[in-house]
Design a protein around this motif. Structure first.
Motif, mmCIF file in Angstrom:
data_model
loop_
_atom_site.group_PDB
_atom_site.id
_atom_site.type_symbol
_atom_site.label_atom_id
_atom_site.label_comp_id
_atom_site.label_asym_id
_atom_site.label_seq_id
_atom_site.Cartn_x
_atom_site.Cartn_y
_atom_site.Cartn_z
ATOM 1 N N ALA A 113 -24.919 -9.360 9.657
ATOM 2 C CA ALA A 113 -24.827 -9.009 8.239
ATOM 3 C C ALA A 113 -24.158 -10.128 7.449
ATOM 4 C CB ALA A 113 -24.064 -7.697 8.067
ATOM 5 N N GLU A 114 -23.094 -10.706 8.005
ATOM 6 C CA GLU A 114 -22.403 -11.811 7.338
ATOM 7 C C GLU A 114 -23.304 -13.045 7.273
ATOM 8 O OE1 GLU A 114 -17.767 -10.752 8.571
ATOM 9 O OE2 GLU A 114 -19.026 -11.961 9.909
ATOM 10 N N ALA A 115 -24.045 -13.277 8.347
ATOM 11 C CA ALA A 115 -24.951 -14.420 8.365
ATOM 12 C C ALA A 115 -26.039 -14.287 7.304
ATOM 13 C CB ALA A 115 -25.577 -14.568 9.753
ATOM 14 N N MET A 116 -26.576 -13.079 7.139
ATOM 15 C CA MET A 116 -27.599 -12.864 6.118
ATOM 16 C C MET A 116 -27.039 -13.089 4.723
ATOM 17 S SD MET A 116 -30.594 -12.213 7.402
ATOM 18 C CE MET A 116 -31.380 -11.594 5.917
ATOM 19 N N TYR A 136 -34.020 -20.445 11.826
ATOM 20 C CA TYR A 136 -34.386 -20.232 13.229
ATOM 21 C C TYR A 136 -34.022 -18.804 13.611
ATOM 22 C CZ TYR A 136 -34.499 -25.318 13.320
ATOM 23 O OH TYR A 136 -34.786 -26.634 13.041
ATOM 24 N N ILE A 137 -34.980 -18.063 14.121
ATOM 25 C CA ILE A 137 -34.674 -16.732 14.649
ATOM 26 C C ILE A 137 -34.293 -16.898 16.116
ATOM 27 C CG2 ILE A 137 -35.548 -14.426 15.110
ATOM 28 C CD1 ILE A 137 -37.200 -14.544 12.660
ATOM 29 N N PHE A 157 -36.716 -8.885 10.909
ATOM 30 C CA PHE A 157 -35.965 -10.049 10.435
ATOM 31 C C PHE A 157 -36.825 -10.931 9.542
ATOM 32 C CE2 PHE A 157 -32.658 -8.768 13.141
ATOM 33 C CZ PHE A 157 -31.554 -9.613 12.988
ATOM 34 N N VAL A 158 -38.082 -11.100 9.896
ATOM 35 C CA VAL A 158 -38.973 -11.906 9.066
ATOM 36 C C VAL A 158 -39.137 -11.275 7.688
ATOM 37 C CG1 VAL A 158 -41.323 -12.771 8.809
ATOM 38 C CG2 VAL A 158 -40.180 -12.920 11.029
ATOM 39 N N HIS A 159 -39.266 -9.962 7.627
ATOM 40 C CA HIS A 159 -39.350 -9.279 6.337
ATOM 41 C C HIS A 159 -38.106 -9.564 5.493
ATOM 42 C CE1 HIS A 159 -42.985 -6.805 6.311
ATOM 43 N NE2 HIS A 159 -42.828 -6.627 7.617
ATOM 44 N N GLU A 160 -36.936 -9.522 6.118
ATOM 45 C CA GLU A 160 -35.690 -9.774 5.379
ATOM 46 C C GLU A 160 -35.629 -11.222 4.894
ATOM 47 O OE1 GLU A 160 -33.380 -7.378 4.502
ATOM 48 O OE2 GLU A 160 -35.060 -6.159 5.223
ATOM 49 N N LYS A 163 -37.729 -11.799 1.841
ATOM 50 C CA LYS A 163 -37.069 -11.370 0.598
ATOM 51 C C LYS A 163 -36.213 -12.491 0.008
ATOM 52 C CE LYS A 163 -36.763 -6.496 1.999
ATOM 53 N NZ LYS A 163 -35.830 -5.394 2.369
ATOM 54 N N LEU A 164 -35.704 -13.372 0.882
ATOM 55 C CA LEU A 164 -34.885 -14.507 0.434
ATOM 56 C C LEU A 164 -35.742 -15.733 0.121
ATOM 57 C CD1 LEU A 164 -31.873 -14.316 2.934
ATOM 58 C CD2 LEU A 164 -31.982 -13.470 0.583
ATOM 59 N N GLN A 165 -37.051 -15.561 0.194
ATOM 60 C CA GLN A 165 -38.015 -16.630 -0.087
ATOM 61 C C GLN A 165 -37.874 -17.803 0.887
ATOM 62 O OE1 GLN A 165 -37.384 -17.467 -4.291
ATOM 63 N NE2 GLN A 165 -38.827 -15.864 -4.867
ATOM 64 N N VAL A 166 -37.535 -17.489 2.124
ATOM 65 C CA VAL A 166 -37.514 -18.514 3.167
ATOM 66 C C VAL A 166 -38.955 -18.876 3.495
ATOM 67 C CG1 VAL A 166 -36.881 -19.033 5.555
ATOM 68 C CG2 VAL A 166 -35.322 -17.721 4.106
ATOM 69 N N LYS A 167 -39.279 -20.165 3.426
ATOM 70 C CA LYS A 167 -40.667 -20.599 3.569
ATOM 71 C C LYS A 167 -40.988 -21.144 4.958
ATOM 72 C CE LYS A 167 -41.595 -19.542 -0.652
ATOM 73 N NZ LYS A 167 -42.326 -18.268 -0.903
#
Length: 281
Positions: A113-116, A136-137, A157-160, A163-167
């Protein structure tokens, strides 16, 4: 097709400190090969990863005038991201986000949670400084801690991250437990569902399983692969579960065999392979 060469991953777990000038010479040789990206160093605590304490000095001495390769630096928190973002030579900031709560604590001293939460701030830093965030997952194919894992967890995790627009997302087999089945399932599920995200494979492996892993990822649509010459390295925070990196020369052999043109300078690659013996001895 993208090949990301990872001397940082190869070096970081070694107890014996590699002299800074040796690192500079080796990475400058890698820059001549024509890899898409060089994962060259990290801006993390020198207490945690002493081998990477000279990353800024290494960066200052790289010859970037005659290369098409881009540079990636690993960061583990906001402070590291802010430091890395000050360097105009760096194109990508890479953050390890684990699906294993235990490993997230071991690797970055944070809960998931802190990492996100930090990742959201790091994305803002990237946007401000014109950098691209690579996430990196970690432990993406399983973990040794009996933490919950299944393919649906990875999809969540990919869905989350979306949401942060990680490409760019790299699925990381931190301890070498992936197999053709879960590799195929994840890449063949994710790539069509998230066409706007670039998915990469960071696969740790043994000398006997590398081919089936590369084949499974490639046949499932993956077009970005991390490697390290001779398969050196692996994640030092995984401790007893350390498994080596995917050997770059194996990736090159595989793609040459199936007719994929990697546009690499083979003479420069051969020179780097020869040079690696002195670097890692």
């Amino acid at each position: 097709m993208k090949i990301i060469e990872c001397p940082r991953d190869a070096m970081q777990g070694l107890q014996k400190f590699i002299p800074t000038d040796v690192k500079i010479e080796y990475i400058n040789q890698l820059l001549k090969v024509g890899f898409d990206t060089i994962d060259f160093g990290s801006f993390v605590s020198p207490k945690a990863i002493p081998q990477m304490s000279d990353t800024a000095e290494v960066l200052a001495n790289l010859d970037l005038d005659n290369t098409t390769s881009k540079l990636l630096a690993i960061i583990a928190n906001i402070r590291g991201a802010e430091e890395a973002a000050q360097h105009k030579q760096i194109d990508y900031l890479g953050f390890p986000l684990s699906v294993s709560e235990t490993f997230q604590q071991r690797n970055t001293n944070k809960t998931i949670a802190e990492a996100m939460e930090q990742l959201a701030h790091i994305q803002e830093i990237c946007h401000k400084h014109n950098k691209t965030l690579v996430t990196y997952i970690s432990m993406g194919f399983g973990n040794p801690y009996n933490d919950p894992w299944d393919t649906e967890t990875v999809l969540h995790f990919v869905h989350e991250l979306d949401k942060l627009q990680v490409k760019i997302i790299s699925l990381s087999d931190t301890i070498g437990v992936s197999n053709p089945e879960n590799i195929h399932y994840l890449f063949s599920s994710l790539i069509p569902a998230f066409k706007h995200i670039e998915f990469g494979a960071h696969l740790h492996t043994t000398p006997t399983t590398w081919h089936e892993k590369v084949e499974a990822a490639y046949s499932s649509g993956c077009r970005s692969f991390d490697g390290a010459i001779r398969g050196f390295g692996g994640c030092p925070m995984a401790k007893d579960e350390l498994v080596g990196n995917m050997a770059t020369e194996n990736l090159v052999t595989y793609f040459n065999t199936i007719g994929v043109n990697l546009n690499l300078n083979q003479a420069a690659l051969d020179a780097a392979i020869s040079q690696s013996d002195a670097v890692f001895s």
